[in-house]
Design an enzyme around this catalytic site. Structure first.
Site, short mmCIF file in Angstrom:
data_model
loop_
_atom_site.label_atom_id
_atom_site.label_comp_id
_atom_site.label_asym_id
_atom_site.label_seq_id
_atom_site.Cartn_x
_atom_site.Cartn_y
_atom_site.Cartn_z
N LYS A 101 11.11 8.99 11.86
CA LYS A 101 11.58 7.75 11.27
C LYS A 101 12.80 7.33 12.08
O LYS A 101 13.85 7.98 12.04
CB LYS A 101 11.95 7.93 9.80
CG LYS A 101 12.39 6.61 9.16
CD LYS A 101 12.97 6.79 7.79
CE LYS A 101 13.50 5.45 7.30
NZ LYS A 101 14.36 5.60 6.09
N GLY A 162 20.63 1.91 -0.30
CA GLY A 162 21.35 2.40 -1.46
C GLY A 162 21.86 1.34 -2.40
O GLY A 162 22.53 1.65 -3.39
N ALA A 188 14.37 0.81 1.79
CA ALA A 188 15.78 0.53 1.49
C ALA A 188 15.92 -0.57 0.44
O ALA A 188 15.24 -1.60 0.49
CB ALA A 188 16.59 0.16 2.72
N ASN A 210 14.65 6.55 -2.13
CA ASN A 210 15.53 7.73 -2.15
C ASN A 210 16.58 7.61 -3.25
O ASN A 210 16.52 8.30 -4.26
CB ASN A 210 16.19 7.92 -0.80
CG ASN A 210 16.98 9.22 -0.66
OD1 ASN A 210 17.42 9.59 0.41
ND2 ASN A 210 17.19 9.96 -1.75
N THR A 211 17.52 6.68 -3.10
CA THR A 211 18.64 6.59 -4.03
C THR A 211 18.19 6.40 -5.47
O THR A 211 18.76 6.99 -6.40
CB THR A 211 19.58 5.44 -3.62
OG1 THR A 211 20.08 5.68 -2.31
CG2 THR A 211 20.75 5.32 -4.58
#
Length: 264
Positions: A101, A162, A188, A210-211
């Site tokens: 990535k 994030g 994202a 992710n976050t």
């Protein structure tokens, strides 16, 4: 397109990619990955012990089963193409998959990807045989250039890393999807399952989260929520979402019924 997700000739049952940063512990991360149903897991190379010395402070790879997940090293932290290429080569030399990535974001405040350095690094890594998944701004021109040099996907951001703000770049992402010759992974800014569903329903092939998982009160449960939501959104796409209209349209022909009744 119907059927499972395919990237670089490899088939995946899940359309949810998961990052491994910010979790309160590696054990929580491991359990969240399992609950999410993901098959592709990204790991920042600067957080992994590639020396084989079992560093207890960089042992994240011990908690990711390579038989269950495709480990996707990422070059987060690289400031330019040279650093990103070096990180990718180090990962391959350490025995990690030759997938990467590609992330290059030199601005520490906004973490926006550098388009010039990203394209330069992609050209080098593709020529060296890497399967490259580049993280980019929602830039349709750059996405097309990256496809032309041979990247396996394009990964436009929905909003800053994030931020949990969802698809602020919806119009540009739609253009990227429309022009895509490789899978589009929205990466994202996805902070809720509804954001992931929106991306899938507008035609994205997959999402990376992710976050939203790591920062949840119950990350494992949130992993399950994203799993079912992404699956439901994809099922809806394949079932055939109805066309949006700019006017109302009755679901039952009531007016015609009343006109017919008035003649009795």
């Amino acid at each position: 397109m119907t059927g499972p997700l395919q990237i670089a000739g490899r088939t995946f049952g899940s359309r949810l990619l998961v990052g491994t940063g910010k979790f309160s512990s590696n054990e929580v991360m491991r359990d969240t990955l399992a609950a999410s149903g993901t098959e592709i897991v990204t790991v920042a190379l600067r957080r992994a012990d590639l020396s084989g010395k079992k560093d207890p402070f960089a042992n994240i790879l011990d908690f990711i089963d390579p038989k269950k997940y495709l480990l996707l090293p990422n070059t987060s932290g690289a400031m330019n193409a040279e650093e990103a290429v070096r990180l990718a080569r180090l990962a391959a030399a350490a025995g990690l998959p030759q997938w990467v990535k590609l992330e290059i974001h030199p601005d520490p405040q906004y973490l926006l990807p550098d388009p010039i350095e990203t394209l330069a690094a992609a050209e080098i890594l593709v020529k060296e045989g890497f399967t490259v998944l580049p993280y980019i701004n929602a830039d349709p021109v750059l996405a097309k250039r990256l496809q032309d040099v041979g990247t396996a996907t394009v990964m436009p951001l929905g909003s800053p890393i994030g931020s949990n703000r969802g698809l602020e770049n919806r119009a540009q992402i739609a253009i990227i999807i429309n022009q895509a010759t490789v899978p589009v992974v929205v990466d994202a800014g996805i902070g809720a399952p509804s954001h992931a569903a929106e991306a899938i329903e507008m035609g994205a092939d997959a999402v990376l989260v992710n976050t939203a998982l790591a920062a949840a009160r119950d990350p494992v449960r949130m992993g399950g929520a994203f799993k079912t939501t992404v699956e439901a959104a994809r099922e809806a796409v394949e079932a055939g979402l109805p066309t949006q209209l700019d006017h109302a349209e009755a679901t039952s022909p009531l007016a015609a019924f009343l006109r017919d009744s008035s003649t009795d």
